[in-house]
Design a protein around this motif. Structure first.
Motif, PDB file in Angstrom:
ATOM      1  N   GLU A  57      33.538  19.764 -46.698  1.00 31.97           N
ATOM      2  CA  GLU A  57      33.361  19.487 -48.182  1.00 31.97           C
ATOM      3  C   GLU A  57      31.974  19.685 -48.583  1.00 31.97           C
ATOM      4  O   GLU A  57      31.694  19.977 -49.860  1.00 31.97           O
ATOM      5  CB  GLU A  57      33.766  17.805 -48.451  1.00 31.97           C
ATOM      6  CG  GLU A  57      35.128  17.526 -48.322  1.00 31.97           C
ATOM      7  CD  GLU A  57      35.274  16.023 -48.633  1.00 31.97           C
ATOM      8  OE1 GLU A  57      34.349  15.437 -48.816  1.00 31.97           O
ATOM      9  OE2 GLU A  57      36.465  15.633 -48.248  1.00 31.97           O
ATOM     10  N   LYS A  58      31.027  19.726 -47.660  1.00 29.93           N
ATOM     11  CA  LYS A  58      29.519  20.231 -48.102  1.00 29.93           C
ATOM     12  C   LYS A  58      29.510  21.312 -48.096  1.00 29.93           C
ATOM     13  O   LYS A  58      28.104  21.819 -48.671  1.00 29.93           O
ATOM     14  CB  LYS A  58      28.506  19.269 -46.899  1.00 29.93           C
ATOM     15  CG  LYS A  58      28.656  17.706 -46.852  1.00 29.93           C
ATOM     16  CD  LYS A  58      27.811  17.434 -45.755  1.00 29.93           C
ATOM     17  CE  LYS A  58      27.698  15.688 -45.818  1.00 29.93           C
ATOM     18  NZ  LYS A  58      26.708  15.287 -44.713  1.00 29.93           N
ATOM     19  N   GLY A  59      30.217  22.194 -47.713  1.00 27.09           N
ATOM     20  CA  GLY A  59      30.056  23.694 -47.748  1.00 27.09           C
ATOM     21  C   GLY A  59      29.882  24.241 -49.143  1.00 27.09           C
ATOM     22  O   GLY A  59      28.962  25.100 -49.335  1.00 27.09           O
ATOM     23  N   LEU A  60      30.643  23.916 -50.182  1.00 29.70           N
ATOM     24  CA  LEU A  60      30.512  24.483 -51.478  1.00 29.70           C
ATOM     25  C   LEU A  60      29.224  24.096 -52.148  1.00 29.70           C
ATOM     26  O   LEU A  60      28.365  25.041 -52.638  1.00 29.70           O
ATOM     27  CB  LEU A  60      31.546  23.902 -52.351  1.00 29.70           C
ATOM     28  CG  LEU A  60      31.573  24.564 -53.909  1.00 29.70           C
ATOM     29  CD1 LEU A  60      31.691  25.921 -53.804  1.00 29.70           C
ATOM     30  CD2 LEU A  60      32.667  23.941 -54.726  1.00 29.70           C
ATOM     31  N   GLU A  61      28.723  22.861 -52.088  1.00 29.58           N
ATOM     32  CA  GLU A  61      27.271  22.479 -52.568  1.00 29.58           C
ATOM     33  C   GLU A  61      26.307  23.268 -51.841  1.00 29.58           C
ATOM     34  O   GLU A  61      25.294  23.519 -52.487  1.00 29.58           O
ATOM     35  CB  GLU A  61      27.358  20.801 -52.338  1.00 29.58           C
ATOM     36  CG  GLU A  61      26.011  20.304 -52.962  1.00 29.58           C
ATOM     37  CD  GLU A  61      25.883  19.141 -52.669  1.00 29.58           C
ATOM     38  OE1 GLU A  61      24.780  18.417 -53.008  1.00 29.58           O
ATOM     39  OE2 GLU A  61      26.881  18.440 -52.286  1.00 29.58           O
ATOM     40  N   TRP A  62      26.308  23.202 -50.410  1.00 31.43           N
ATOM     41  CA  TRP A  62      25.310  24.023 -49.680  1.00 31.43           C
ATOM     42  C   TRP A  62      25.431  25.758 -50.320  1.00 31.43           C
ATOM     43  O   TRP A  62      24.390  26.210 -50.339  1.00 31.43           O
ATOM     44  CB  TRP A  62      25.633  23.899 -48.344  1.00 31.43           C
ATOM     45  CG  TRP A  62      24.821  24.755 -47.495  1.00 31.43           C
ATOM     46  CD1 TRP A  62      23.571  24.540 -46.771  1.00 31.43           C
ATOM     47  CD2 TRP A  62      24.860  25.845 -46.885  1.00 31.43           C
ATOM     48  NE1 TRP A  62      22.857  25.148 -46.097  1.00 31.43           N
ATOM     49  CE2 TRP A  62      23.470  26.330 -46.095  1.00 31.43           C
ATOM     50  CE3 TRP A  62      25.807  26.903 -46.911  1.00 31.43           C
ATOM     51  CZ2 TRP A  62      23.609  27.769 -45.472  1.00 31.43           C
ATOM     52  CZ3 TRP A  62      25.866  28.262 -46.470  1.00 31.43           C
ATOM     53  CH2 TRP A  62      24.712  28.504 -45.699  1.00 31.43           C
ATOM     54  N   LEU A  63      26.474  26.087 -50.274  1.00 33.25           N
ATOM     55  CA  LEU A  63      26.608  27.501 -50.493  1.00 33.25           C
ATOM     56  C   LEU A  63      26.133  27.815 -51.640  1.00 33.25           C
ATOM     57  O   LEU A  63      25.249  28.794 -52.189  1.00 33.25           O
ATOM     58  CB  LEU A  63      28.119  28.141 -50.550  1.00 33.25           C
ATOM     59  CG  LEU A  63      28.419  29.541 -50.952  1.00 33.25           C
ATOM     60  CD1 LEU A  63      27.676  30.418 -49.829  1.00 33.25           C
ATOM     61  CD2 LEU A  63      29.930  29.727 -51.030  1.00 33.25           C
ATOM     62  N   GLN A  64      26.338  26.836 -53.105  1.00 28.10           N
ATOM     63  CA  GLN A  64      25.687  27.006 -54.328  1.00 28.10           C
ATOM     64  C   GLN A  64      24.241  27.228 -54.199  1.00 28.10           C
ATOM     65  O   GLN A  64      23.737  28.038 -54.932  1.00 28.10           O
ATOM     66  CB  GLN A  64      26.323  26.200 -55.148  1.00 28.10           C
ATOM     67  CG  GLN A  64      27.795  26.108 -55.570  1.00 28.10           C
ATOM     68  CD  GLN A  64      28.271  25.124 -56.527  1.00 28.10           C
ATOM     69  OE1 GLN A  64      27.577  23.907 -56.372  1.00 28.10           O
ATOM     70  NE2 GLN A  64      29.214  25.385 -57.409  1.00 28.10           N
ATOM     71  N   SER A  65      23.431  26.221 -53.662  1.00 28.84           N
ATOM     72  CA  SER A  65      22.328  26.038 -53.332  1.00 28.84           C
ATOM     73  C   SER A  65      21.509  27.420 -52.777  1.00 28.84           C
ATOM     74  O   SER A  65      20.593  27.917 -53.142  1.00 28.84           O
ATOM     75  CB  SER A  65      21.795  24.754 -52.844  1.00 28.84           C
ATOM     76  OG  SER A  65      22.081  24.876 -51.334  1.00 28.84           O
ATOM     77  N   GLN A  66      22.210  27.881 -51.680  1.00 29.28           N
ATOM     78  CA  GLN A  66      21.911  28.918 -51.089  1.00 29.28           C
ATOM     79  C   GLN A  66      21.816  30.484 -51.829  1.00 29.28           C
ATOM     80  O   GLN A  66      20.959  31.099 -51.878  1.00 29.28           O
ATOM     81  CB  GLN A  66      22.549  29.083 -49.505  1.00 29.28           C
ATOM     82  CG  GLN A  66      22.141  28.210 -48.607  1.00 29.28           C
ATOM     83  CD  GLN A  66      20.896  28.040 -48.242  1.00 29.28           C
ATOM     84  OE1 GLN A  66      20.247  29.152 -47.962  1.00 29.28           O
ATOM     85  NE2 GLN A  66      20.292  26.739 -48.267  1.00 29.28           N
ATOM     86  N   ILE A  67      22.905  30.263 -52.446  1.00 27.86           N
ATOM     87  CA  ILE A  67      23.055  31.602 -53.214  1.00 27.86           C
ATOM     88  C   ILE A  67      22.293  31.647 -54.465  1.00 27.86           C
ATOM     89  O   ILE A  67      21.544  32.752 -54.925  1.00 27.86           O
ATOM     90  CB  ILE A  67      24.552  31.598 -53.926  1.00 27.86           C
ATOM     91  CG1 ILE A  67      25.596  31.971 -52.840  1.00 27.86           C
ATOM     92  CG2 ILE A  67      24.745  32.759 -54.929  1.00 27.86           C
ATOM     93  CD1 ILE A  67      27.086  32.021 -53.138  1.00 27.86           C
ATOM     94  N   GLY A  68      21.901  30.478 -54.914  1.00 29.11           N
ATOM     95  CA  GLY A  68      20.812  30.552 -55.883  1.00 29.11           C
ATOM     96  C   GLY A  68      19.475  30.978 -55.546  1.00 29.11           C
ATOM     97  O   GLY A  68      18.674  31.682 -56.337  1.00 29.11           O
ATOM     98  N   GLU A  69      19.053  30.650 -53.969  1.00 27.97           N
ATOM     99  CA  GLU A  69      17.922  30.980 -53.708  1.00 27.97           C
ATOM    100  C   GLU A  69      17.903  32.558 -53.463  1.00 27.97           C
ATOM    101  O   GLU A  69      17.042  33.122 -53.676  1.00 27.97           O
ATOM    102  CB  GLU A  69      17.630  30.304 -52.350  1.00 27.97           C
ATOM    103  CG  GLU A  69      17.364  28.858 -52.712  1.00 27.97           C
ATOM    104  CD  GLU A  69      17.107  27.948 -51.225  1.00 27.97           C
ATOM    105  OE1 GLU A  69      16.691  28.881 -50.327  1.00 27.97           O
ATOM    106  OE2 GLU A  69      16.993  26.832 -51.132  1.00 27.97           O
ATOM    107  N   VAL A  70      19.214  33.159 -52.846  1.00 26.10           N
ATOM    108  CA  VAL A  70      19.210  34.446 -52.829  1.00 26.10           C
ATOM    109  C   VAL A  70      19.058  35.393 -53.956  1.00 26.10           C
ATOM    110  O   VAL A  70      18.265  36.480 -53.973  1.00 26.10           O
ATOM    111  CB  VAL A  70      20.648  35.035 -51.932  1.00 26.10           C
ATOM    112  CG1 VAL A  70      20.675  36.188 -52.024  1.00 26.10           C
ATOM    113  CG2 VAL A  70      20.307  34.161 -50.537  1.00 26.10           C
ATOM    114  N   LEU A  71      19.776  34.874 -54.787  1.00 23.94           N
ATOM    115  CA  LEU A  71      19.761  35.776 -56.253  1.00 23.94           C
ATOM    116  C   LEU A  71      18.830  35.448 -57.099  1.00 23.94           C
ATOM    117  O   LEU A  71      18.220  36.430 -57.873  1.00 23.94           O
ATOM    118  CB  LEU A  71      20.802  35.393 -56.910  1.00 23.94           C
ATOM    119  CG  LEU A  71      22.257  35.906 -56.294  1.00 23.94           C
ATOM    120  CD1 LEU A  71      23.362  35.348 -56.954  1.00 23.94           C
ATOM    121  CD2 LEU A  71      22.183  37.331 -55.960  1.00 23.94           C
ATOM    122  N   GLY A  72      17.934  34.350 -57.281  1.00 21.70           N
ATOM    123  CA  GLY A  72      16.878  34.156 -57.889  1.00 21.70           C
ATOM    124  C   GLY A  72      17.255  34.244 -59.353  1.00 21.70           C
ATOM    125  O   GLY A  72      18.207  33.881 -59.988  1.00 21.70           O
TER     126      GLY A  72
END
Length: 224
Positions: free
Chosen positions: A64-79
């Motif tokens: 369940e924590k995967g989606l929230e973590w993924l969103q934060s990580q993608i945001g950092e990658v893409l800026g």
């Protein structure tokens, strides 16, 4: 706005309820989202896509924590690029919903539709274009992330001016904020009518959308 448009269309004829579901809204909607998502991702550099792929693979094992973590990580990658991707997808969602509405209207005796705006959030162009009547064969045009909507109307309906009338009733501070100082002064001095300040214009990326004419296009000199 969406609820108003839907309920109005359903009341156009007595048997309209039976016709309302002929067009698959969900199919048009999801198809538009998928196409927009693919188009947005094509604009990203290959190395960025590789990093995102790796993040997705990691997130699949996080429950369940995967989606929230993924969103934060993608945001950092893409800026900043992430905001652009979101805008493209949200815009596609709105466009496909409007298209689904129009396809449904075309299955009924409705001959036209009226453009409507949310006054508190609309830009100057959307306010001034509100109330105009279009043939049902014409596609709805709006900004990226636009919040305007359509309601069905009869063939003999006339343009109304709800947005302009709303603006005319606002206090001076609100009018200046929406119009800008130069447009406001030109309007108050009788140099230009409000209806001349906006039109639909084609954007190379998003297609036809509301456009606020520049001071140069209006023949106005800033500061005068």
């Amino acid at each position: 706005g969406v609820e108003v448009a839907e309920q109005s269309a359903k009341k156009v004829t007595k048997d309209n309820e039976r016709k309302w579901d002929r067009i698959s809204v969900s199919g048009l909607f999801s198809g538009g989202i998928m196409n927009a998502s693919r188009d947005a991702l094509k604009r990203l550099k290959p190395e960025v896509l590789d990093r995102i792929t790796g993040l997705v693979q990691t997130a699949t094992g996080m429950a369940e924590k995967g989606l929230e973590w993924l969103q934060s990580q993608i945001g950092e990658v893409l800026g900043n690029a992430w905001r652009g991707v979101q805008r493209i997808i949200r815009t596609a969602a709105e466009q496909m919903f409007r298209r689904a509405q129009q396809e449904q209207l075309r299955q009924t005796p409705v001959q036209g539709w009226r453009r409507m705006a949310n006054h508190e959030t609309a830009c100057l162009a959307c306010l001034l274009l509100e109330g105009r009547i279009y043939d049902r064969r014409e596609d709805f045009a709006d900004h990226p992330n636009g919040r305007c909507y359509i309601v069905p109307c009869s063939a003999d309906a006339e343009d109304t001016h709800e947005g302009r009338e709303w603006l005319e009733k606002q206090d001076e501070e609100t009018q200046k904020k929406i119009l800008g100082k130069s447009r406001y002064e030109a309007w108050k001095n009788g140099e230009i009518d409000l209806d001349r300040m906006a039109e639909l214009r084609r954007d190379p990326e998003y297609g036809l959308q509301p456009h606020i004419l520049t001071l140069k296009e209006l023949g106005l000199v800033p500061g005068k």
